[in-house]
Every structure is written in C-alpha cells, then in structure tokens.
Design a protein around this motif. Structure first.
Motif, PDB file in Angstrom:
ATOM      1  N   THR A  15       2.262   0.423  -2.718  1.00 27.05           N
ATOM      2  CA  THR A  15       0.943   0.891  -3.135  1.00 27.05           C
ATOM      3  C   THR A  15       0.001  -0.305  -3.184  1.00 27.05           C
ATOM      4  OG1 THR A  15       1.855   2.692  -4.465  1.00 27.05           O
ATOM      5  CG2 THR A  15      -0.395   2.002  -4.943  1.00 27.05           C
ATOM      6  N   ASP A  16      -1.064  -0.254  -2.402  1.00 28.40           N
ATOM      7  CA  ASP A  16      -2.076  -1.302  -2.401  1.00 28.40           C
ATOM      8  C   ASP A  16      -3.309  -0.795  -3.139  1.00 28.40           C
ATOM      9  OD1 ASP A  16      -0.325  -2.770  -0.889  1.00 28.40           O
ATOM     10  OD2 ASP A  16      -1.286  -2.295   1.018  1.00 28.40           O
ATOM     11  N   LEU A  17      -3.740  -1.541  -4.127  1.00 32.11           N
ATOM     12  CA  LEU A  17      -4.887  -1.166  -4.941  1.00 32.11           C
ATOM     13  C   LEU A  17      -6.032  -2.136  -4.649  1.00 32.11           C
ATOM     14  CD1 LEU A  17      -2.976  -0.586  -8.298  1.00 32.11           C
ATOM     15  CD2 LEU A  17      -3.525   1.103  -6.533  1.00 32.11           C
ATOM     16  N   TYR A  18      -7.074  -1.639  -3.999  1.00 35.44           N
ATOM     17  CA  TYR A  18      -8.241  -2.452  -3.658  1.00 35.44           C
ATOM     18  C   TYR A  18      -9.309  -2.275  -4.742  1.00 35.44           C
ATOM     19  CZ  TYR A  18      -6.573  -3.371   1.096  1.00 35.44           C
ATOM     20  OH  TYR A  18      -5.847  -3.788   2.187  1.00 35.44           O
ATOM     21  N   PHE A  47      -7.113   3.390  -3.114  1.00 33.98           N
ATOM     22  CA  PHE A  47      -5.680   3.522  -3.374  1.00 33.98           C
ATOM     23  C   PHE A  47      -4.994   3.775  -2.038  1.00 33.98           C
ATOM     24  CE2 PHE A  47      -2.298   6.757  -3.950  1.00 33.98           C
ATOM     25  CZ  PHE A  47      -1.376   5.999  -4.645  1.00 33.98           C
ATOM     26  N   PRO A  86      -1.334   4.144  -0.331  1.00 32.58           N
ATOM     27  CA  PRO A  86       0.133   4.236  -0.370  1.00 32.58           C
ATOM     28  C   PRO A  86       0.744   4.148   1.033  1.00 32.58           C
ATOM     29  CG  PRO A  86      -0.811   6.418  -0.540  1.00 32.58           C
ATOM     30  CD  PRO A  86      -1.973   5.462  -0.414  1.00 32.58           C
ATOM     31  N   ASN A 140      -5.169   6.452   3.598  1.00 35.35           N
ATOM     32  CA  ASN A 140      -6.320   5.579   3.311  1.00 35.35           C
ATOM     33  C   ASN A 140      -6.192   4.220   3.974  1.00 35.35           C
ATOM     34  OD1 ASN A 140      -7.638   7.478   1.773  1.00 35.35           O
ATOM     35  ND2 ASN A 140      -6.990   6.634  -0.202  1.00 35.35           N
ATOM     36  N   SER A 199      -0.785  -5.440  -4.722  1.00 37.33           N
ATOM     37  CA  SER A 199       0.225  -4.695  -3.987  1.00 37.33           C
ATOM     38  C   SER A 199       1.483  -4.590  -4.841  1.00 37.33           C
ATOM     39  CB  SER A 199       0.554  -5.398  -2.664  1.00 37.33           C
ATOM     40  OG  SER A 199       1.620  -4.747  -1.996  1.00 37.33           O
TER      41      SER A 199
END
Length: 208
Positions: free
Chosen positions: A39-42, A49, A51, A67, A203
């Motif tokens: 999961t990458d959180l920008y 978000f 995934p 995304n 991440s």
C-alpha cells in the motif's frame, strides 16, 4: 517523445533477448505461490491511496494495481520472471497489462531488481497506450537505489515519473529510508525537497 516510444519497443522485445538467461535454473525456483501486498500512501493534494497485489509461482508473475496509472483506474498484469542468485542477485520481469477505469489502455512493462553486497537497484516502468487518445500515452517510471547496512534497514535515493498528481517537475526525485520487522516493510519517501512541490509518500508492504 521518440525516446519514450523506442523504450516501449525495447520493453516488448526484452523477453526474447532474455530468453537465454531464463534457461538457467537456480535456488530461487519454486512450485509454491508467493504473495505480496503493498500500500502506497501519497500525502499529496489530493491524497492518493495506491494498493498493489502480486503473486509469483516460479516464472509466472501476476499483479493487480489500483490508482497507479490514474485515479480510479484498475490495471492487471501478467509477466515472466527471470532470476538468479549467486554473488550477484537479479530478478527481471517483463510484463504486459491492461488498464480500465478513468484511463483505458494497454501497456508493456518491466520490473527489475539487482542486488550486490548490500546495494540494491529496483526499477518498475511501463508505457501506457491510451485507447481513447494517443495524446494521452504516457511513460511511467519508479527507480530506487538503496544500501542496507543491516538486514532490516536501508536508505538511498529515488526518482519517479507519474501523472497521479500535478507538479512543475518532469521527474520527482528524493530520498528514501526504510525498515522491516518480520514479514513487514515500511519505507518513507521524501520527494522534491527544497521546492514548492515537496511531498511525502509512505509504503507499507507484506510478504506471505
């Protein structure tokens, strides 16, 4: 733009050029499935978000993203793994995928990892051919170069090219710092420091 086009052709031809490498059997071969969730959180405007789920079984690689190519867009991938582990460890996966949602298209892609005495080069890239308009074709890339002084700690530099958010920079560049605990990995990315486009990305990944 011509360079990007020729790069996409290179990705398409890579499976054939690597065929001979793939004939070498090594200790990484396995008949069992290996799964990973990331999961990458920008922390951008807007917040993103992202995934990613991957599944590998010997040479077969499957991957699903959301995304990644665009907001509210799903992409699915299939690829072939070439790998080896001696003094120099490598993992190379040419892929082909399709995207549906806000953006619809097809794309050749490439993921690779090279590891040598604590240094690791990781890169993932793709060239998306937009099915609705050729003007929206886009080259995506994310590359990390890191060093691990300890098995559970790494740091380095990173660069990426995406269109999830708007910046004045063609390529986002920055620093990365990560740590692991058991099967979990946590990596922070600090992009575009000392500019008006600075942002943080976190991440979180797990292997099982």
């Amino acid at each position: 733009m011509k360079k990007i086009f020729f790069f996409s052709i290179l990705i398409l031809s890579l499976p054939w050029s690597l065929y001979a490498i793939g004939q070498v059997k090594d200790t990484l071969s396995s008949t069992e499935w290996n799964f990973a969730v990331e999961t990458d959180l920008y922390f951008t405007d807007p917040f993103v978000f992202l995934p990613i789920i991957t599944a590998n079984k010997s040479n077969l690689h499957l991957e699903a993203r959301y995304n990644y190519e665009d907001i509210k867009t799903f992409s699915g991938w299939i690829g072939y793994n070439f790998f080896g582990r001696e003094d120099f460890e490598y993992f190379i996966t040419p892929m082909f995928g399709g995207a549906v949602g806000r953006t619809n298209g097809i794309a050749p892609g490439l993921e690779l990892t090279f590891n040598f005495i604590g240094f690791e080069l990781y890169s993932e890239s793709e060239y998306l051919f937009d099915l609705e308009s050729g003007e929206n074709n886009f080259f995506y890339s994310w590359t990390d170069l890191t060093y691990s002084p300890l098995d559970w700690l790494w740091f380095g530099i990173s660069g990426q090219r995406t269109r999830l958010y708007q910046t004045d920079l063609e390529i986002d560049r920055g620093f990365t710092l990560g740590a692991s605990y058991k099967n979990l990995q946590f990596t922070g990315y600090f992009y575009n420091l000392f500019t008006d486009d600075v942002f943080f990305m976190l991440s979180i990944a797990a292997d099982f």
